[in-house]
Motif scaffolding. Structure first.
Motif, PDB file in Angstrom:
ATOM      1  N   TYR A 310       0.614  -1.197   0.031  1.00  0.00           N
ATOM      2  CA  TYR A 310       0.184  -0.113   0.070  1.00  0.00           C
ATOM      3  C   TYR A 310       0.994   1.354  -0.066  1.00  0.00           C
ATOM      4  O   TYR A 310       0.426   1.973  -1.236  1.00  0.00           O
ATOM      5  N   GLN A 311       2.047   1.084   0.794  1.00  0.00           N
ATOM      6  CA  GLN A 311       2.594   2.517   1.010  1.00  0.00           C
ATOM      7  C   GLN A 311       3.592   2.574  -0.684  1.00  0.00           C
ATOM      8  O   GLN A 311       3.870   3.724  -1.002  1.00  0.00           O
ATOM      9  N   ALA A 312       4.080   1.819  -1.288  1.00  0.00           N
ATOM     10  CA  ALA A 312       4.507   1.897  -2.677  1.00  0.00           C
ATOM     11  C   ALA A 312       3.675   2.153  -3.840  1.00  0.00           C
ATOM     12  O   ALA A 312       3.975   2.963  -4.473  1.00  0.00           O
ATOM     13  N   GLY A 313       2.280   1.413  -3.298  1.00  0.00           N
ATOM     14  CA  GLY A 313       1.093   2.131  -4.810  1.00  0.00           C
ATOM     15  C   GLY A 313       1.069   3.801  -4.163  1.00  0.00           C
ATOM     16  O   GLY A 313       0.082   4.753  -4.616  1.00  0.00           O
ATOM     17  N   LEU A 314       0.805   3.415  -2.872  1.00  0.00           N
ATOM     18  CA  LEU A 314       0.463   5.513  -2.489  1.00  0.00           C
ATOM     19  C   LEU A 314       1.569   5.924  -3.118  1.00  0.00           C
ATOM     20  O   LEU A 314       1.731   7.064  -3.723  1.00  0.00           O
ATOM     21  N   ASP A 315       3.171   5.933  -2.813  1.00  0.00           N
ATOM     22  CA  ASP A 315       3.729   6.937  -3.863  1.00  0.00           C
ATOM     23  C   ASP A 315       3.873   7.095  -4.390  1.00  0.00           C
ATOM     24  O   ASP A 315       4.381   8.232  -5.150  1.00  0.00           O
ATOM     25  N   ARG A 316       3.600   5.790  -5.654  1.00  0.00           N
ATOM     26  CA  ARG A 316       3.485   6.176  -6.808  1.00  0.00           C
ATOM     27  C   ARG A 316       2.146   6.708  -7.159  1.00  0.00           C
ATOM     28  O   ARG A 316       2.529   8.176  -8.536  1.00  0.00           O
TER      29      ARG A 316
END
Length: 514
Positions: A310-316
């Motif tokens: 989720y954190q990586a997706g939010l960063d993208r």
């Protein structure tokens, strides 16, 4: 962005005029009445000719009257002389005179009367009752006006001397006589009236012929103007074709107008096309960015994820939103620069060299990461007529482009020097360069000569367009020279705001190599 196009369309030939709505508080505007240039020219020339003809006719009438009355007076004088010559000795002891009518031949409408020095009547015409005493009261010759039997007469008073018995001792006896001779002036005025009627007929014929000839000549002369108007009336938002007719270009008065229309319409066409491309490209860019964010969110929602996922997706998503924010910011910057103060006004002076030094310090970290050196060659202070914010934005875009496309271990050189009445800013890099076919389009908004390169650098295609808008607003110039795999040089010329130091004050600063 489509509002200017709609406004331009409403004012183009052949388009319908805008009408206010019933609730706007004002009635519909009626179209103005059309007027004909040909009719106005013909009417003006005919009016001038009519005034000239009246002046000439009036002068001619005055001259005719003067000439006819002068001849009339000569005639009266001759006939009065003949009456004076008919005065003879009466043959009486008192040496009186008499009027011998046996040889007199006068027109039946003429009148005459002769009196001696005592005021006694010597003779007169049968059709007259005699002249008033006031006519004979004057001692000098002259003319009088008198109304006889309802007709206007002109009378000549003539004084003369007749000698009675000139053969006697002493040369005879002189007798002073006064002759009054008159003739009606109706014939004179009739001749003057005939001359005036003749001149009037000639003037009317000349006016008629002149009007017809002028109408024919003007219609032929205005053909180029009609052709030009017909060509211009075919221009619309969807059809910009305008080719001025050769006949209009050959006319000295119409050629500037035809060329101005051609230039303006060509510029408008380019502006409309550029506006359409800008709107389309901006919509495409924003649509792509929104689609990327949406796909990232949809991907996260397909199945349960770990916190790290989720954190990586939010960063993208945050990175994609940042790119979208950058596009909007640059579009707003372009709108602000395009709608700024005109070049005829003088903005606050800005130190170009000081701005270059600040920008170099700002991008020093980025240059270090890319293993690129920034070299400065500045003449300080170098005051230019550009607002400080625009000056920093101009330098930031140019230096950022140079750093993004420079090869590692190369150098970006920033030069700011006075050149006569201008300041010359040069940003030079040693990098991949720009293809010659792409150079004419690099200042177009959202233009990308190499899409892959823009993806790698994160460019939006608006940086150089912003630079061009800033320089144009400051009435300067910007040029780009580039060679593939050799590097690019951007040269900007801006007007100086004040006298700048000479070449002896050049300052060169090159950071030490890594």
């Amino acid at each position: 962005m489509n509002q200017p196009a709609a406004e331009a369309q409403s004012t183009l030939p052949g388009s319908h005029s805008l009408r206010s709505t019933p609730g706007s508080g004002s009635g519909s505007r009626q179209p103005p009445r059309t007027q004909s240039i040909t009719r106005k020219l013909i009417g003006t020339v005919l009016l001038v000719e009519l005034v000239a003809a009246l002046c000439v006719s009036g002068t001619a009438l005055f001259y005719e009257r003067h000439a006819h009355f002068r001849a009339f007076d000569v005639m009266l004088h001759g006939r009065a002389d003949s009456i004076l010559g008919a005065v003879q000795d009466a043959g009486d002891p008192q040496d009186h005179v008499m009027l011998d009518k046996t040889e007199l031949k006068t027109p039946p409408e003429d009148v005459y009367e002769v009196r001696d020095e005592s005021g006694s009547e010597v003779g007169r015409s049968a059709n007259w009752q005699g002249a008033p005493a006031a006519v004979f009261a004057h001692q000098d010759d002259g003319f009088e006006r008198l109304r006889i039997r309802g007709a206007h007469y002109r009378l000549l008073r003539l004084h003369g001397v007749r000698v009675v018995d000139p053969g006697d001792k002493g040369g005879g006896v002189p007798r002073r006589v006064t002759v009054v001779y008159g003739s009606p002036t109706a014939r004179v005025w009739g001749a003057v009236r005939e001359a005036a009627e003749f001149n009037g007929v000639i003037d009317l014929m000349l006016l008629l012929i002149t009007g017809l000839v002028m109408a024919w000549l003007l219609n032929r002369s205005l053909i180029p103007l009609r052709l030009l108007a017909a060509e211009a009336s075919g221009v619309s938002v969807n059809s910009w074709r305008f080719s001025p007719p050769e006949s209009a270009l050959r006319m000295r008065e119409l050629a500037p107008l035809a060329l101005a229309l051609q230039t303006v319409l060509a510029s408008l066409e380019r502006s409309f096309d550029q506006q359409r491309r800008f709107v389309g490209d901006a919509a495409h860019e924003l649509k792509t960015a929104v689609a990327v964010v949406k796909s990232s969110l949809q991907l996260l929602a397909m199945r349960p994820r770990t916190s790290q996922e989720y954190q990586a997706g939010l960063d993208r998503c945050e990175a994609d939103c940042g790119r979208m924010e950058e596009i909007v910011y640059k579009m707003l910057t372009l709108a602000r620069v395009d709608g700024g103060q005109p070049a005829t006004q003088s903005p606050a002076a800005t130190d170009l060299a000081g701005c270059a030094r600040q920008v170099a310090d700002q991008f020093e970290s980025m240059a270090t990461l890319r293993r690129v050196r920034i070299a400065l060659s500045l003449a300080e202070p170098l005051m230019v007529r550009v607002a400080p914010q625009e000056c920093m934005l101009l330098l930031s875009n140019l230096v950022l482009n140079a750093l993004q496309h420079s090869y590692p271990e190369s150098q970006v050189t920033i030069t700011a020097l006075p050149r006569f009445e201008h300041a010359e800013l040069t940003v030079e890099d040693r990098g991949d360069g720009i293809d010659a076919a792409a150079l004419p389009h690099v200042f177009e908004r959202f233009y990308r000569g190499d899409a892959s390169r823009d993806r790698s650098t994160g460019g939006t295609g608006l940086g150089l367009a912003i630079c061009k808008a800033i320089v144009d607003q400051a009435a300067g110039s910007i040029e780009i020279e580039s060679t593939l795999d050799a590097g690019t040089t951007v040269r900007v010329r801006l007007s100086l705001a004040s006298t700048c130091p000479g070449a002896d004050q050049l300052e060169s600063s090159v950071p030490p190599e890594d």
